[in-house]
Design an enzyme around this catalytic site. Structure first.
Site, short mmCIF file in Angstrom:
data_model
loop_
_atom_site.label_atom_id
_atom_site.label_comp_id
_atom_site.label_asym_id
_atom_site.label_seq_id
_atom_site.Cartn_x
_atom_site.Cartn_y
_atom_site.Cartn_z
CD GLN A 83 -3.04 -0.62 -0.07
OE1 GLN A 83 -3.19 0.54 -0.45
NE2 GLN A 83 -3.68 -1.62 -0.65
CB SER A 84 4.22 1.91 -1.35
OG SER A 84 4.97 3.04 -1.70
#
Ligand SMILES: Cc1ncc(COP(=O)(O)O)c(C=O)c1O
Length: 335
Positions: A83-84
């Site tokens: 989920q960067s």
């Protein structure tokens, strides 16, 4: 020419690409201040930096991708947690600039095609979730991929530390220059600046504030445990100072940063962060993110309640973005 103008002139000389909407607003939050019993609170809206739902990485990528393009790159390789925010903003920046984008994301408890990971796909990046932990092992995957892309005739650039962290610090000296000017316009002189960071963001804020001789002390809330975080930030700040040809140098004593609000681990929510997120949404209509800024707000709230910040003080909270991750955490946040 004053020091701020000189700093801005040096920043302007760095290779860069145009990505976002700057300056980002510095917005007063009177209902939040009142609910917390006093200190004036302003939010620096890096979440409104324009590209792909905004966030602090837009400002950083202005220089990291600027550096890559100046070296002739046509392809960007990046990778981090699934989920960067950094990867989502990289995918969007590549789309905007017509660069190829390859993302290799570490499989974890949030590898669902929602939030940032959904946006990576929508922005047209070549995305693979790999069974390799985030950190040095993932960097190996990124560099190996870059080698094979070179064999295909592409000119890849890998975004990785320490270079990207130093350029991120350059970016946040620019943010501090904006804050310096906005404070003058608003007639305020804050004592405190809170940010989620264990890297380039805080490094740049500390370097910039010291260079401009500001009263304000940046305080960082780490989203992840890194034993060498102070050394990393000091190195990034001082490399940024060299890149900008500044005389200022940052020491470990300049870097105030806590691990106390991380909770179980990176990317796991705490009840305090969920409460802080809802509190700011309810008092100001501003959404924080669950992984970085809500934990930092939980820290700020506790520091106010404990009296470490006085009711007559002025605080700036840097909203570093990350809001698309809200949708990957819908179960925890809705319960
Ligand atoms: C929303 C958000 N806030 C803060 C940070 C921390 O930034 P830095 O790595 O520059 O400390 C990140 C980094 O991923 C982020 O996505």
């Amino acid at each position: 020419m004053n020091t701020r103008e000189r700093l801005i002139q040096k920043i302007a000389q760095m290779p860069q690409v145009h990505l976002g909407h700057f300056p980002t607003p510095l917005e007063e939050c009177p209902r939040l201040s009142e609910a917390l019993g006093g200190p004036r609170i302003f939010i620096k809206r890096e979440d409104c930096s324009g590209l792909a739902f905004g966030g602090n990485k837009v400002r950083q990528l202005t220089f990291t991708i600027g550096d890559a393009v100046a070296q002739g790159a046509d392809t960007i390789v990046h990778g981090a947690a699934s989920q960067s925010n950094h990867c989502r903003q990289t995918a969007a920046a590549c789309g905007k600039l017509g660069l190829n984008c390859y993302l290799r994301l570490a499989r974890d408890h949030k590898s669902i095609v929602q939030g940032n990971l959904l946006l990576d796909h929508l922005a047209g990046a070549d995305v693979q979730v790999v069974d390799v932990p985030f950190g040095p092992e993932l960097d190996v995957v990124k560099y190996e991929l870059a080698e094979s892309l070179k064999e295909q005739g592409l000119k890849p650039h890998v975004i990785a530390s320490p270079r990207s962290t130093a350029l991120a610090a350059v970016a946040f000296t620019w943010c501090i220059a904006e804050i310096h000017q906005q404070q003058q316009q608003l007639g305020i002189d804050a004592e405190h600046l809170y940010t989620a960071s264990a890297g380039g963001t805080q490094a740049g804020l500390v370097l910039g504030a010291k260079t401009l001789g500001m009263k304000l002390k940046p305080f960082g809330c780490a989203p992840i445990h890194w034993d060498d975080k102070i050394e990393r930030m000091r190195t990034a700040a001082n490399t940024a100072a060299e890149l900008l040809a500044l005389d200022t140098r940052v020491t470990d004593a300049d870097i105030q940063n806590t691990d106390d609000y991380i909770g179980k681990a990176y990317g796991y929510l705490t009840s305090e962060c969920i409460e802080a997120l809802k509190f700011v949404a309810n008092t100001e209509g501003i959404f924080l993110d669950p992984v970085y800024t809500a934990k930092t707000m939980a820290c700020l709230i506790e520091h106010i309640q404990q009296g470490q910040i006085g009711s007559d003080d002025t605080v700036i909270f840097l909203h570093t973005g990350g809001t698309p991750a809200l949708f990957a955490y819908h179960e925890e946040l809705a319960s």
